[in-house]
Motif scaffolding. Sequence first.
Motif, PDB file in Angstrom:
ATOM      1  N   GLU A   1      41.645  30.785  -1.008  1.00  0.00           N
ATOM      2  CA  GLU A   1      41.956  29.351  -0.923  1.00  0.00           C
ATOM      3  C   GLU A   1      41.523  28.615  -2.192  1.00  0.00           C
ATOM      4  O   GLU A   1      42.255  27.784  -2.732  1.00  0.00           O
ATOM      5  CB  GLU A   1      41.266  28.731   0.301  1.00  0.00           C
ATOM      6  CG  GLU A   1      41.854  29.130   1.632  1.00  0.00           C
ATOM      7  CD  GLU A   1      43.295  28.697   1.761  1.00  0.00           C
ATOM      8  OE1 GLU A   1      43.619  27.560   1.346  1.00  0.00           O
ATOM      9  OE2 GLU A   1      44.109  29.486   2.266  1.00  0.00           O
TER      10      GLU A   1
ATOM     11  N   ASP B   1      43.981  26.833  -5.086  1.00  0.00           N
ATOM     12  CA  ASP B   1      43.812  25.469  -5.623  1.00  0.00           C
ATOM     13  C   ASP B   1      43.788  25.503  -7.155  1.00  0.00           C
ATOM     14  O   ASP B   1      44.386  24.634  -7.819  1.00  0.00           O
ATOM     15  CB  ASP B   1      42.522  24.846  -5.089  1.00  0.00           C
ATOM     16  CG  ASP B   1      42.589  24.553  -3.598  1.00  0.00           C
ATOM     17  OD1 ASP B   1      43.724  24.431  -3.085  1.00  0.00           O
ATOM     18  OD2 ASP B   1      41.536  24.442  -2.958  1.00  0.00           O
TER      19      ASP B   1
ATOM     20  N   ASP C   1      47.242  26.050  -8.370  1.00  0.00           N
ATOM     21  CA  ASP C   1      47.984  24.787  -8.248  1.00  0.00           C
ATOM     22  C   ASP C   1      47.701  23.885  -9.432  1.00  0.00           C
ATOM     23  O   ASP C   1      48.607  23.240  -9.987  1.00  0.00           O
ATOM     24  CB  ASP C   1      47.571  24.079  -6.948  1.00  0.00           C
ATOM     25  CG  ASP C   1      48.749  23.870  -6.026  1.00  0.00           C
ATOM     26  OD1 ASP C   1      49.901  23.838  -6.507  1.00  0.00           O
ATOM     27  OD2 ASP C   1      48.533  23.730  -4.810  1.00  0.00           O
ATOM     28  N   GLU C   2      46.431  23.818  -9.837  1.00  0.00           N
ATOM     29  CA  GLU C   2      46.040  22.973 -10.966  1.00  0.00           C
ATOM     30  C   GLU C   2      46.680  23.477 -12.258  1.00  0.00           C
ATOM     31  O   GLU C   2      47.126  22.685 -13.091  1.00  0.00           O
ATOM     32  CB  GLU C   2      44.514  22.964 -11.092  1.00  0.00           C
ATOM     33  CG  GLU C   2      43.985  22.126 -12.244  1.00  0.00           C
ATOM     34  CD  GLU C   2      44.307  20.653 -12.096  1.00  0.00           C
ATOM     35  OE1 GLU C   2      44.355  19.952 -13.116  1.00  0.00           O
ATOM     36  OE2 GLU C   2      44.526  20.206 -10.952  1.00  0.00           O
TER      37      GLU C   2
ATOM     38  N   LYS D   1      50.759  31.353  -0.889  1.00  0.00           N
ATOM     39  CA  LYS D   1      50.226  30.361   0.057  1.00  0.00           C
ATOM     40  C   LYS D   1      50.664  30.689   1.478  1.00  0.00           C
ATOM     41  O   LYS D   1      49.868  30.615   2.429  1.00  0.00           O
ATOM     42  CB  LYS D   1      50.720  28.961  -0.332  1.00  0.00           C
ATOM     43  CG  LYS D   1      49.983  28.326  -1.496  1.00  0.00           C
ATOM     44  CD  LYS D   1      50.503  26.923  -1.744  1.00  0.00           C
ATOM     45  CE  LYS D   1      49.735  26.233  -2.857  1.00  0.00           C
ATOM     46  NZ  LYS D   1      50.229  24.855  -3.110  1.00  0.00           N
TER      47      LYS D   1
ATOM     48  N   ARG E   1      43.875  21.272   2.998  1.00  0.00           N
ATOM     49  CA  ARG E   1      44.893  21.674   2.024  1.00  0.00           C
ATOM     50  C   ARG E   1      45.853  20.521   1.743  1.00  0.00           C
ATOM     51  O   ARG E   1      46.248  20.299   0.599  1.00  0.00           O
ATOM     52  CB  ARG E   1      45.666  22.895   2.542  1.00  0.00           C
ATOM     53  CG  ARG E   1      44.889  24.197   2.449  1.00  0.00           C
ATOM     54  CD  ARG E   1      45.809  25.390   2.676  1.00  0.00           C
ATOM     55  NE  ARG E   1      46.343  25.405   4.037  1.00  0.00           N
ATOM     56  CZ  ARG E   1      45.749  26.016   5.050  1.00  0.00           C
ATOM     57  NH1 ARG E   1      44.603  26.641   4.866  1.00  0.00           N
ATOM     58  NH2 ARG E   1      46.306  26.011   6.240  1.00  0.00           N
TER      59      ARG E   1
ATOM     60  N   GLN F   1      44.138  18.056  -0.512  1.00  0.00           N
ATOM     61  CA  GLN F   1      44.116  18.531  -1.899  1.00  0.00           C
ATOM     62  C   GLN F   1      45.494  18.396  -2.543  1.00  0.00           C
ATOM     63  O   GLN F   1      45.609  18.033  -3.721  1.00  0.00           O
ATOM     64  CB  GLN F   1      43.652  19.986  -1.934  1.00  0.00           C
ATOM     65  CG  GLN F   1      42.187  20.163  -1.577  1.00  0.00           C
ATOM     66  CD  GLN F   1      41.796  21.626  -1.416  1.00  0.00           C
ATOM     67  OE1 GLN F   1      42.653  22.497  -1.390  1.00  0.00           O
ATOM     68  NE2 GLN F   1      40.500  21.884  -1.292  1.00  0.00           N
ATOM     69  N   GLU F   2      46.532  18.677  -1.751  1.00  0.00           N
ATOM     70  CA  GLU F   2      47.887  18.519  -2.282  1.00  0.00           C
ATOM     71  C   GLU F   2      48.180  17.050  -2.600  1.00  0.00           C
ATOM     72  O   GLU F   2      48.788  16.735  -3.629  1.00  0.00           O
ATOM     73  CB  GLU F   2      48.904  19.040  -1.257  1.00  0.00           C
ATOM     74  CG  GLU F   2      50.353  18.962  -1.692  1.00  0.00           C
ATOM     75  CD  GLU F   2      50.677  19.926  -2.816  1.00  0.00           C
ATOM     76  OE1 GLU F   2      51.753  19.757  -3.425  1.00  0.00           O
ATOM     77  OE2 GLU F   2      49.875  20.832  -3.090  1.00  0.00           O
TER      78      GLU F   2
ATOM     79  N   ARG G   1      46.482  16.159  -5.765  1.00  0.00           N
ATOM     80  CA  ARG G   1      47.226  16.685  -6.919  1.00  0.00           C
ATOM     81  C   ARG G   1      48.426  15.802  -7.230  1.00  0.00           C
ATOM     82  O   ARG G   1      48.700  15.458  -8.391  1.00  0.00           O
ATOM     83  CB  ARG G   1      47.690  18.117  -6.640  1.00  0.00           C
ATOM     84  CG  ARG G   1      48.400  18.776  -7.804  1.00  0.00           C
ATOM     85  CD  ARG G   1      48.865  20.167  -7.438  1.00  0.00           C
ATOM     86  NE  ARG G   1      49.903  20.124  -6.439  1.00  0.00           N
ATOM     87  CZ  ARG G   1      51.194  19.898  -6.702  1.00  0.00           C
ATOM     88  NH1 ARG G   1      51.582  19.677  -7.945  1.00  0.00           N
ATOM     89  NH2 ARG G   1      52.088  19.887  -5.737  1.00  0.00           N
TER      90      ARG G   1
END
Length: 228
Positions: free
Chosen positions: A47, A51, A54-55, A90, A142, A145-146, A149
């Motif tokens: 997980e 992340d 994703d960054e 994911k 999640r 966090q999305e 972002r």
Amino acid sequence: MDSSPTALFDSYEQDFQQILQSIRQKLEGDGSDQRGEQKKAALRRVEMELDEADEMVSQMEIEIQGIPQSIRPKYQSRIRTSKADLARYKKLSREMHAQASRADLFSSRGGGGAPATSDEPYGSSDRARLLAGTAILEDGSRRLQESQRIALETEEQGADILRSLVGQREQIENARNTLQSADNSIDRASGTLKKMIRRMYQQRFITAIIIIILVLLIGFIIWGKLRR
């Protein structure tokens, strides 16, 4: 230091691939055979790495704005591929989370829905609700966090738009100053032309007076001679 317009993009993409390789190892390699707490710990690390990946994709999307239009489509295709890989892992991570939750639930039932004991303070139904609540919290985390972002991307886009608007305002101000200078020049030219026209009329008037005087003098001379 590489100063090419694609250097940062390539660096972020390389970091992304390294993170993806680690995720792949945990989900599809040796890590997929783990059980119990080891598997849960591996999924938690996955997980965190998702992340980070994703960054990296977000940074790649930012850097692609500075890549020349002539080669940008190739890098956009690489971003789409990276996003597709990330989405696949994911999904696999969610499936393995669900499998781990089901395994915990079945083990707690012991094959027959055992009631709560002093060693296991929760019954099977309570444990199922707790697991469901944990899954919901993880999903909410999640999603949060999305959202963060997306908010960062939106903030970056807003900053770009603001910089563009500032540049356009400066261009408009420069154009306005240029127009004012041109207007002042036109006013000065108009005043000069008016002065020239005024002088032209003055010269014509003086010339006409001189001609009239000359005609009168000539006429007077002729009249004087005729009288003699």
